[in-house]
Design a protein around this motif. Structure first.
Motif, mmCIF file in Angstrom:
data_model
loop_
_atom_site.group_PDB
_atom_site.id
_atom_site.type_symbol
_atom_site.label_atom_id
_atom_site.label_comp_id
_atom_site.label_asym_id
_atom_site.label_seq_id
_atom_site.Cartn_x
_atom_site.Cartn_y
_atom_site.Cartn_z
ATOM 1 N N ARG A 1 2.028 8.687 6.677
ATOM 2 C CA ARG A 1 1.303 9.792 6.058
ATOM 3 C C ARG A 1 -0.014 9.342 5.432
ATOM 4 N NH1 ARG A 1 3.423 13.708 1.139
ATOM 5 N NH2 ARG A 1 1.334 14.347 0.570
ATOM 6 N N ILE A 2 -0.018 8.125 4.876
ATOM 7 C CA ILE A 2 -1.269 7.654 4.248
ATOM 8 C C ILE A 2 -2.026 6.689 5.162
ATOM 9 C CG2 ILE A 2 -0.462 8.049 1.876
ATOM 10 C CD1 ILE A 2 0.002 4.993 1.653
ATOM 11 N N GLY A 3 -1.577 6.608 6.412
ATOM 12 C CA GLY A 3 -2.304 5.796 7.388
ATOM 13 C C GLY A 3 -2.180 4.298 7.168
ATOM 14 N N LEU A 4 -1.069 3.867 6.562
ATOM 15 C CA LEU A 4 -0.911 2.435 6.292
ATOM 16 C C LEU A 4 0.357 1.849 6.929
ATOM 17 C CD1 LEU A 4 -2.080 2.098 2.542
ATOM 18 C CD2 LEU A 4 -3.327 1.473 4.615
ATOM 19 N N GLN B 1 -2.805 1.186 -4.776
ATOM 20 C CA GLN B 1 -2.488 2.352 -5.592
ATOM 21 C C GLN B 1 -1.873 3.462 -4.743
ATOM 22 O OE1 GLN B 1 -1.386 2.895 -8.260
ATOM 23 N NE2 GLN B 1 -2.978 3.302 -9.779
ATOM 24 N N ARG B 2 -2.316 3.616 -3.512
ATOM 25 C CA ARG B 2 -1.721 4.657 -2.671
ATOM 26 C C ARG B 2 -0.270 4.291 -2.348
ATOM 27 N NH1 ARG B 2 -4.639 5.591 2.254
ATOM 28 N NH2 ARG B 2 -5.610 3.561 2.040
ATOM 29 N N ILE B 3 -0.005 3.003 -2.224
ATOM 30 C CA ILE B 3 1.377 2.584 -1.983
ATOM 31 C C ILE B 3 2.228 2.791 -3.248
ATOM 32 C CG2 ILE B 3 2.811 0.514 -1.601
ATOM 33 C CD1 ILE B 3 0.608 -0.050 0.643
ATOM 34 N N ASP C 1 -12.321 -0.441 -7.748
ATOM 35 C CA ASP C 1 -13.751 -0.456 -7.446
ATOM 36 C C ASP C 1 -14.151 0.966 -7.059
ATOM 37 O OD1 ASP C 1 -13.958 -3.158 -7.885
ATOM 38 O OD2 ASP C 1 -13.490 -3.685 -5.804
ATOM 39 N N PRO C 2 -15.383 1.344 -7.397
ATOM 40 C CA PRO C 2 -15.795 2.738 -7.203
ATOM 41 C C PRO C 2 -15.555 3.262 -5.786
ATOM 42 C CG PRO C 2 -17.512 1.493 -8.326
ATOM 43 C CD PRO C 2 -16.412 0.525 -8.021
ATOM 44 N N GLU C 3 -15.736 2.416 -4.786
ATOM 45 C CA GLU C 3 -15.633 2.933 -3.411
ATOM 46 C C GLU C 3 -14.183 3.250 -3.025
ATOM 47 O OE1 GLU C 3 -16.314 -0.195 -4.195
ATOM 48 O OE2 GLU C 3 -15.630 -1.608 -2.656
ATOM 49 N N MET C 4 -13.226 2.885 -3.878
ATOM 50 C CA MET C 4 -11.819 3.135 -3.558
ATOM 51 C C MET C 4 -11.207 4.280 -4.352
ATOM 52 S SD MET C 4 -10.646 -0.709 -3.165
ATOM 53 C CE MET C 4 -11.492 -1.711 -1.946
ATOM 54 N N VAL C 5 -11.992 4.803 -5.261
ATOM 55 C CA VAL C 5 -11.474 5.886 -6.110
ATOM 56 C C VAL C 5 -11.163 7.127 -5.268
ATOM 57 C CG1 VAL C 5 -12.159 7.490 -7.957
ATOM 58 C CG2 VAL C 5 -12.611 5.029 -8.193
ATOM 59 N N GLY C 6 -12.059 7.421 -4.314
ATOM 60 C CA GLY C 6 -11.941 8.644 -3.524
ATOM 61 C C GLY C 6 -10.630 8.746 -2.757
ATOM 62 N N GLU C 7 -10.201 7.651 -2.138
ATOM 63 C CA GLU C 7 -8.987 7.712 -1.305
ATOM 64 C C GLU C 7 -7.742 7.976 -2.159
ATOM 65 O OE1 GLU C 7 -7.756 3.119 -0.350
ATOM 66 O OE2 GLU C 7 -9.862 3.606 0.002
ATOM 67 N N VAL C 8 -7.754 7.491 -3.387
ATOM 68 C CA VAL C 8 -6.601 7.712 -4.275
ATOM 69 C C VAL C 8 -6.612 9.157 -4.787
ATOM 70 C CG1 VAL C 8 -5.546 7.034 -6.474
ATOM 71 C CG2 VAL C 8 -6.362 5.286 -4.878
ATOM 72 N N ALA D 1 10.363 5.112 4.195
ATOM 73 C CA ALA D 1 9.185 4.313 3.827
ATOM 74 C C ALA D 1 8.146 4.372 4.935
ATOM 75 C CB ALA D 1 9.588 2.867 3.554
ATOM 76 N N LEU D 2 8.602 4.259 6.177
ATOM 77 C CA LEU D 2 7.649 4.266 7.289
ATOM 78 C C LEU D 2 6.992 5.642 7.453
ATOM 79 C CD1 LEU D 2 9.494 1.895 9.778
ATOM 80 C CD2 LEU D 2 7.421 1.422 8.455
ATOM 81 N N GLU D 3 7.765 6.693 7.221
ATOM 82 C CA GLU D 3 7.175 8.042 7.272
ATOM 83 C C GLU D 3 6.073 8.193 6.221
ATOM 84 O OE1 GLU D 3 11.328 10.347 8.489
ATOM 85 O OE2 GLU D 3 10.461 10.666 6.500
#
Ligand code: ADP
Ligand code: MG
Length: 240
Positions: A123-126, A143-145, A168-175, A117-119
């Motif tokens: 990887r996604i910087g969280l 959503q990335r989680i 929200d539109p500004e979060m679509v890109g990261e997913v 889980a930590l790896e």
């Protein structure tokens, strides 16, 4: 990897999938588009048997999974699914959300599952969110989680049902960026989305579903530049 043979699904007298014959090969990235209510979610949900097909067969990795003897746990482990509404467990931390299924299914002990889980979080910087609860995260982070939670099971294919539609539109890109990375890593993916840029860039094949049938499919360039089916032409004229 996946083959549907005359797949039909109806709710009462309402025919939602009207005989779908499709093959999805290992490594393919299939994007499915189509109007609301055309059967996109039902198709994905039939693939991993969240819905029971009314008729027809689904073959996955050489097995007829519509056979009642199918091991559902194994099937769900091998087919990761990501939903529009994230579906994280609100009362569990991020790390617990990721490790729950692998531990429960006996794939890993707690130490190994925590490490994995930590790896994935790294990887996604969280990594810093390991002990946070879903309500403390943005939609894009949730959503990335949800995506890495599915990856923690080492699935052979990932199914996505409008993974960015609730964001929200500004979060679509990261997913989309994370999904693109998975695609580049060779993951087999079936993605229902309205993100036509993603379809053009990432899909190996785009399918148009309408009234419960795959009315047209092609590699993205031809699909978008030279559509044949009048309903597809009309649909594209509204979304592009
Ligand atoms: P899409 O994802 O393309 O918008 P869906 O697959 O969700 O479409 O739904 C296709 C049709 O099936 C819709 O008319 C919807 O109302 C109907 N439907 C979906 N799930 C159910 C259900 N569990 N019971 C009855 N009707 C359903
Ligand atoms: Mg849907």
């Amino acid at each position: 990897m996946i083959e549907t043979k005359n797949l039909k699904k109806q709710f009462g007298t309402h025919v939602v999938l009207n005989g779908i014959n499709q093959t999805i090969r290992k490594g393919e990235k299939v994007v499915i588009i189509g109007p609301s209510g055309s059967g996109k979610s039902t198709f994905l949900r039939c693939l991993n048997l969240l819905e029971t097909p009314s008729e027809g067969e689904i073959w996955f990795e050489g097995e007829n999974i519509t056979d009642p003897k199918t091991n559902m746990n194994l099937l769900r482990r091998k087919m990761g699914m990501v939903f529009q509404q994230f579906n994280l467990f609100p009362h569990l931390t991020v790390k617990e959300n990721i490790t729950l299924a692998p531990i429960k299914l006996g794939l890993m002990d707690k130490t190994a599952a925590d490490k994995r889980a930590l790896e994935l979080l790294e990887r996604i910087g969280l990594s810093s969110k390991a002990n946070a609860y879903p309500r403390q995260l943005s939609g894009g982070q949730k959503q990335r989680i949800a995506i890495i939670r599915a990856l923690a099971m080492n699935p052979d294919v990932m199914l996505f049902d409008e993974p960015t539609s609730a964001l929200d539109p500004e979060m679509v890109g990261e997913v989309l960026e994370l999904m693109k990375e998975l695609a580049e890593d060779g993951m087999t993916m079936v993605v229902v989305t309205h993100e036509m840029g993603f379809a053009r860039e990432v899909a190996t094949r785009v399918m148009f579903i309408d009234e419960g049938e795959i009315k047209e499919q092609n590699e993205p360039k031809a699909f978008f530049e030279a559509p044949q089916n009048p309903r597809l032409k009309d649909f594209l004229s509204k979304v592009l």
